[in-house]
Design a protein around this motif. Sequence first.
Motif, PDB file in Angstrom:
ATOM      1  N   GLN A 161      -3.008   0.982  21.043  1.00 40.10           N
ATOM      2  CA  GLN A 161      -3.649   0.757  19.752  1.00 40.10           C
ATOM      3  C   GLN A 161      -3.722  -0.734  19.447  1.00 40.10           C
ATOM      4  N   THR A 182      -3.467   4.448  12.557  1.00 39.55           N
ATOM      5  CA  THR A 182      -1.999   4.511  12.567  1.00 39.55           C
ATOM      6  C   THR A 182      -1.477   5.862  13.018  1.00 39.55           C
ATOM      7  N   LEU A 185       1.106   5.422  15.632  1.00 38.70           N
ATOM      8  CA  LEU A 185       2.079   4.330  15.498  1.00 38.70           C
ATOM      9  C   LEU A 185       3.307   4.789  14.717  1.00 38.70           C
ATOM     10  N   GLU A 189       5.372  -0.021  12.905  1.00 40.25           N
ATOM     11  CA  GLU A 189       4.213  -0.572  13.623  1.00 40.25           C
ATOM     12  C   GLU A 189       2.965  -0.511  12.762  1.00 40.25           C
ATOM     13  N   ALA A 190       2.803   0.635  12.066  1.00 37.00           N
ATOM     14  CA  ALA A 190       1.633   0.812  11.218  1.00 37.00           C
ATOM     15  C   ALA A 190       1.598  -0.263  10.141  1.00 37.00           C
ATOM     16  N   ASP A 191       2.746  -0.498   9.499  1.00 31.06           N
ATOM     17  CA  ASP A 191       2.795  -1.511   8.447  1.00 31.06           C
ATOM     18  C   ASP A 191       2.512  -2.890   9.009  1.00 31.06           C
ATOM     19  N   LEU A 194      -1.407  -2.969   9.848  1.00 31.92           N
ATOM     20  CA  LEU A 194      -2.245  -2.981   8.652  1.00 31.92           C
ATOM     21  C   LEU A 194      -1.984  -4.232   7.822  1.00 31.92           C
ATOM     22  N   THR A 212      -8.960   7.132   7.118  1.00 34.11           N
ATOM     23  CA  THR A 212      -7.557   7.531   7.094  1.00 34.11           C
ATOM     24  C   THR A 212      -7.389   8.840   6.352  1.00 34.11           C
ATOM     25  N   GLU A 217      -1.345   4.625   2.792  1.00 33.95           N
ATOM     26  CA  GLU A 217      -2.013   3.454   3.355  1.00 33.95           C
ATOM     27  C   GLU A 217      -3.150   2.984   2.448  1.00 33.95           C
TER      28      GLU A 217
END
Lengths: 531, 311
Positions: A161, A182, A185, A189-191, A194, A212, A217
């Motif tokens: 990703q 995400t 993730l 990782e997502a935070d 993004l 999404t 998010e």
Amino acid sequence: MDALTHTLLAADVQDRGAAVEAYRVTKRFGALTALDEVSLKVEAGSFHCLLGENGAGKSTLVKCLVGYHPPEEGSFLVDGREQAIRSPRDAQRLRIGMVYQHFTLAPGMTVAENLLLARGDLPLRIDWRREKAALAAFLASTPFRLDLNARVADLAAGEKQKLEILKQLYLGQRLLILDEPTSVLTPAEADEVLGLLHGMTRDGRLTVMMITHKFREVSAYGDSVTVLRRGKLAGSGKVGELTTQDMAEMMVGSAVFVATAPRRRAADPERKTGEIRLAVDRLCADNDRGMPAVRELDLVVRAGEIVGIAGVAGNGQKELIEVLLGQRSARGGALRVDGETYGATRAELRRHGVFSLPEEPLRNACVPTMSVAENMGLRDFDIAPFSGGWLSLRFLRRGALTRRAKEWIEAFGVRPPDPSAAIENLSGGNVQRAVLARELSGAVRLLIVANPVFGLDFAATEAIHRRLDQARNDGAAILLVSEDLDELLELSDRILVMSEGRIAHQVLAGYVDVAEIGRHMAGGAGHGTGH
Amino acid sequence: MSETTDGLAFGSLALALLGGALRVSTPFLFVSLGECITEKSGRINLGLEGTLVLGAMGGYGVSLLTGSPWLGVLAAGLCGVLMGLLHGGLCSLPKVNDIAVGIALMLFGTGLAFFLGKPLIQPQAPMLPSVELGAWSDDEQIRSALRINVLLPVGLALAGLLHWAFRASRWGLALRLVGDNAAAARALGYPVVPIRIGATAAGGFLAGVGGAFLSLYYPGSWNEGLSSGQGLMAVALVIFARWNPLRCALAALLFGAAGALGPALQSQGITAGYYLFNAAPYVLTLALMAASWTPGQTLAGAPGELSFTQR
């Protein structure tokens, strides 16, 4: 100030995020109208979220915008000027880039080759030494760390990703479209991802449009939101002015309950669990490349509990599930169900009441070209009442299969409600529902579940979670592997963290320290599968 | 006495094998390099056996008509291009399976070659010249072992060139991308179908040239039993070589040596089991295929779009 910095600054001044408008865009696939006169407006330098249930047309809309499916009617305006986007090349020229939900990387090629191929203006002869140096400099300018020489097939999902996003940043896109970026993730990782993209929109360098399902998010990173429902525009607005409830209503067309995080009550330590249903003893298994993926793993699942397995993708979860489902042979160790040796044969599955919801159900739990009714009968088509008859030659009783399929379609809300439709023509959520009907309607004693809500909208997610909870309360033993920590926290009685093929950490639901789990997940994150 | 003669016999056997490898391997080399290009683009062309035979016939015929064996080689290559275009075009139609088309074209190519090649069985066409790499030696055996055709060094150079091009040229990278993930290639704006047709045509050209070697150098005549499945073995060889042109060249030499085993033993006076030893390349094919396939694992290095790597 040297020449390079100067060029970069000059480029920065030029590189403002793009403003994009869609005007009455219509797209048909045969008889199906996937998009019906949808209009939307994305301001320059904003973080725009595109919400909608499965099949609402979100992916179709953005695929129109990047030239993958040119629309039949309607037009796109980029920076106020109408642009004909008939092919991906057109989108590339306008510097609109897309990060797809399914990875669009060449697995057999290296990170560096994938980045370079994305650029599109390759010289006839490639000077690898110079290109590698340039790529390394580019990587250093981002917070992402990837090995340029690693083969993509050897990367974990989270790393893939990152590479997808890096690819678009490398192209210097002015509009970045992300399709559920995400979903593979970890929350951290997502935070990170993004947050970085959000920062770039704050600088005005980039416009982001994100598909999404996660309201968290949207509220944390979005500036504005557009909601689609059944191919039509259902509403839009600024994030600050819309509540989660408003957005949910637009998505489903009526007020529904939205789980705004009432996590599962702390499990009662006194809670009675039953006997051991599944015992995994020193299990070893290899991945597709013959490397050890599961290493001497022990675990136990008892009747009446959900055991959640957390972990970064690529730490052996997939291989563990495949061994449990009989899709992969173990290299060592033992599996026992109800105390008996278990090899995932059909007879054993039936005797012990073992059912499963594997990930990618179309691939792992269905025969794509067969009908919904046939797929629903895969567990028991060869026993009464679905086969039998003259001289006990076990003729298939199609009528009985179809009748039951109709009941299940009704009960689980499969769309379209046609038992004779080929299951591959159903949307992802409906395939999942059809499989769910098959797997949860029997006498379930042991249920093996992997990423059950991957890519599903929240209504479907809620329904599946409710059914898993119900099955557990009815006494089933459930092993739940998920890459979504929130899902595990919500459902599990016990959480195990899997890292580098082993259980690295174990905790009861009531005593969860998310940071602690994150540390154990990260333990093998970066180099989980490489060796 | 027996020890020295054994040593001598072993030495000349090794020399005969080397000579055989250098002589016989050229068609393997060209066909496998051609197939390597095609498979890197994500398609399998099993029809190269037919292309090889058609190229042999076409090359022989043109050499006979024009008196120039090099024009024959060119004509053989063009026959291959036509066969490649046919395969590439047919496979680009919706729901057409490349393996089935390949088998059909294999039969079509050999059939067409037999039909058109009937009048070519008797006359003798001008042959390709050979290069005397062994001119320094007085030993007739060494000289004959090192007498090679120009096409062999050309093929070896081509293997090196392809190895470089797959890694460090625009065309090579685009070809591998198309063969590894067609959807990604399409998303990046690379023309998948034209690249595949082009790769299949280029593969056909090389296979056709391999055929010209058969009829214009060794064995050096046109007859219907000329190829005896070498085109098919070369396809298998690509898998064994894991889609690496340099390893293709090594494997081609290995297959050439295996093919020379029977005649080499015969020249040493070992006639028992002559036909058995002649089967060495086929046995080698089976053994290598069994050794390189591991059940339950995807082949390392296999292009992701090949129909047998898709699960």
